[in-house]
Design a protein around this motif. Sequence first.
Motif, PDB file in Angstrom:
ATOM      1  N   ASN A 148      35.092  -5.199 -10.247  1.00 48.31           N
ATOM      2  CA  ASN A 148      35.109  -5.258 -11.715  1.00 48.31           C
ATOM      3  C   ASN A 148      36.379  -4.632 -12.288  1.00 48.31           C
ATOM      4  OD1 ASN A 148      32.693  -6.617 -11.874  1.00 48.31           O
ATOM      5  ND2 ASN A 148      31.473  -4.789 -12.257  1.00 48.31           N
ATOM      6  N   ALA A 149      36.778  -3.478 -11.756  1.00 57.24           N
ATOM      7  CA  ALA A 149      38.000  -2.824 -12.241  1.00 57.24           C
ATOM      8  C   ALA A 149      39.211  -3.707 -11.943  1.00 57.24           C
ATOM      9  CB  ALA A 149      38.147  -1.448 -11.595  1.00 57.24           C
ATOM     10  N   GLN A 150      39.236  -4.291 -10.748  1.00 56.37           N
ATOM     11  CA  GLN A 150      40.352  -5.165 -10.383  1.00 56.37           C
ATOM     12  C   GLN A 150      40.410  -6.380 -11.307  1.00 56.37           C
ATOM     13  OE1 GLN A 150      40.249  -7.531  -6.658  1.00 56.37           O
ATOM     14  NE2 GLN A 150      42.162  -6.453  -6.154  1.00 56.37           N
ATOM     15  N   ALA A 151      39.271  -6.974 -11.600  1.00 53.15           N
ATOM     16  CA  ALA A 151      39.236  -8.139 -12.491  1.00 53.15           C
ATOM     17  C   ALA A 151      39.790  -7.775 -13.872  1.00 53.15           C
ATOM     18  CB  ALA A 151      37.812  -8.688 -12.602  1.00 53.15           C
ATOM     19  N   ARG A 152      39.423  -6.610 -14.371  1.00 46.73           N
ATOM     20  CA  ARG A 152      39.934  -6.144 -15.670  1.00 46.73           C
ATOM     21  C   ARG A 152      41.451  -5.985 -15.616  1.00 46.73           C
ATOM     22  NH1 ARG A 152      41.075  -0.931 -16.825  1.00 46.73           N
ATOM     23  NH2 ARG A 152      39.556  -0.027 -15.379  1.00 46.73           N
ATOM     24  N   GLY A 153      41.931  -5.303 -14.564  1.00 47.53           N
ATOM     25  CA  GLY A 153      43.361  -5.076 -14.422  1.00 47.53           C
ATOM     26  C   GLY A 153      44.149  -6.368 -14.255  1.00 47.53           C
ATOM     27  N   ILE A 154      43.615  -7.271 -13.460  1.00 45.94           N
ATOM     28  CA  ILE A 154      44.315  -8.541 -13.207  1.00 45.94           C
ATOM     29  C   ILE A 154      44.340  -9.412 -14.461  1.00 45.94           C
ATOM     30  CG2 ILE A 154      44.133 -10.741 -11.945  1.00 45.94           C
ATOM     31  CD1 ILE A 154      45.560  -8.421 -10.440  1.00 45.94           C
ATOM     32  N   LYS A 155      43.285  -9.408 -15.219  1.00 45.73           N
ATOM     33  CA  LYS A 155      43.286 -10.186 -16.465  1.00 45.73           C
ATOM     34  C   LYS A 155      44.423  -9.707 -17.367  1.00 45.73           C
ATOM     35  CE  LYS A 155      40.441 -11.535 -20.387  1.00 45.73           C
ATOM     36  NZ  LYS A 155      39.174 -11.369 -21.092  1.00 45.73           N
ATOM     37  N   GLY A 156      44.555  -8.398 -17.527  1.00 41.47           N
ATOM     38  CA  GLY A 156      45.647  -7.847 -18.332  1.00 41.47           C
ATOM     39  C   GLY A 156      47.003  -8.124 -17.719  1.00 41.47           C
ATOM     40  N   PHE A 157      47.089  -8.008 -16.395  1.00 43.57           N
ATOM     41  CA  PHE A 157      48.355  -8.201 -15.702  1.00 43.57           C
ATOM     42  C   PHE A 157      48.844  -9.640 -15.823  1.00 43.57           C
ATOM     43  CE2 PHE A 157      51.209  -8.475 -12.048  1.00 43.57           C
ATOM     44  CZ  PHE A 157      51.887  -7.265 -12.127  1.00 43.57           C
ATOM     45  N   MET A 158      47.949 -10.597 -15.651  1.00 49.02           N
ATOM     46  CA  MET A 158      48.324 -12.014 -15.762  1.00 49.02           C
ATOM     47  C   MET A 158      48.786 -12.342 -17.187  1.00 49.02           C
ATOM     48  SD  MET A 158      48.304 -13.264 -12.867  1.00 49.02           S
ATOM     49  CE  MET A 158      47.543 -13.606 -11.304  1.00 49.02           C
ATOM     50  N   SER A 159      48.147 -11.715 -18.157  1.00 52.88           N
ATOM     51  CA  SER A 159      48.565 -11.899 -19.544  1.00 52.88           C
ATOM     52  C   SER A 159      49.991 -11.370 -19.748  1.00 52.88           C
ATOM     53  CB  SER A 159      47.588 -11.186 -20.483  1.00 52.88           C
ATOM     54  OG  SER A 159      48.048 -11.262 -21.805  1.00 52.88           O
ATOM     55  N   ILE A 160      50.304 -10.244 -19.111  1.00 56.04           N
ATOM     56  CA  ILE A 160      51.652  -9.670 -19.190  1.00 56.04           C
ATOM     57  C   ILE A 160      52.657 -10.637 -18.556  1.00 56.04           C
ATOM     58  CG2 ILE A 160      53.131  -7.773 -18.343  1.00 56.04           C
ATOM     59  CD1 ILE A 160      51.049  -6.987 -20.565  1.00 56.04           C
ATOM     60  N   LEU A 161      52.328 -11.171 -17.376  1.00 52.42           N
ATOM     61  CA  LEU A 161      53.241 -12.106 -16.709  1.00 52.42           C
ATOM     62  C   LEU A 161      53.520 -13.333 -17.575  1.00 52.42           C
ATOM     63  CD1 LEU A 161      52.043 -12.088 -12.976  1.00 52.42           C
ATOM     64  CD2 LEU A 161      54.025 -10.910 -13.979  1.00 52.42           C
ATOM     65  N   GLN A 162      52.511 -13.789 -18.293  1.00 49.84           N
ATOM     66  CA  GLN A 162      52.687 -14.966 -19.153  1.00 49.84           C
ATOM     67  C   GLN A 162      53.470 -14.615 -20.421  1.00 49.84           C
ATOM     68  OE1 GLN A 162      49.108 -17.194 -19.846  1.00 49.84           O
ATOM     69  NE2 GLN A 162      49.939 -18.182 -21.662  1.00 49.84           N
ATOM     70  N   THR A 163      53.119 -13.499 -21.041  1.00 46.53           N
ATOM     71  CA  THR A 163      53.725 -13.123 -22.320  1.00 46.53           C
ATOM     72  C   THR A 163      55.167 -12.654 -22.168  1.00 46.53           C
ATOM     73  OG1 THR A 163      51.545 -12.465 -23.126  1.00 46.53           O
ATOM     74  CG2 THR A 163      53.448 -11.618 -24.350  1.00 46.53           C
TER      75      THR A 163
END
Length: 187
Positions: free
Chosen positions: A112-127
Amino acid sequence: MTTNVYLVRHAHSVYTPDELTRPLSEKGLRDAESILTTLKSEKIDDFISSPYRRAIQTIEPLAKYYQTEIKLNKAFQERTLAQGKVKDFNAAITKVWQEPDFAFDGGESNLNAQARGIKGFMSILQTYEDRNIVIGTHGNIMVLIMNYFNAEYGFEFWRKLQMPDIYKMSFSGKELMGIEQVLLKQS
């Protein structure tokens, strides 16, 4: 073009039970100046941090150098191990790494923590594509993000992290090209 994300684990902090406001220690504040010395030549474009004070304070001197605001993002705050204090931290943290889907009452599992972190991280990579980004964060969530891209970054790696520590992750789009430790220079 390449997107470079510098994951910065916060420097040493003064222990308080309040995760949100726990400040850096005197040593931690000195080490934050070393983050500035180490990364000021990297042409950093953007600064993002966990909302926890110790993570913000760790990258603050560098953000001030670049005259750039730090954007807060809860995706990079430390994982919640359990509601309240655990009796034996080492046993508790070992258990959640050994059983990735296990969570203590009120806590986050590794998955769950990884999913939260990855969701934010992927958004950073896109933005922030093709930019250099510093993310002020915490040991567990940092390693869980790195582990998503490369399984060699796991529990034993986490145990060896320093406070502070910097790892540069380079991407082409959302494809990882490499991870390297950035060694701290003394200020």
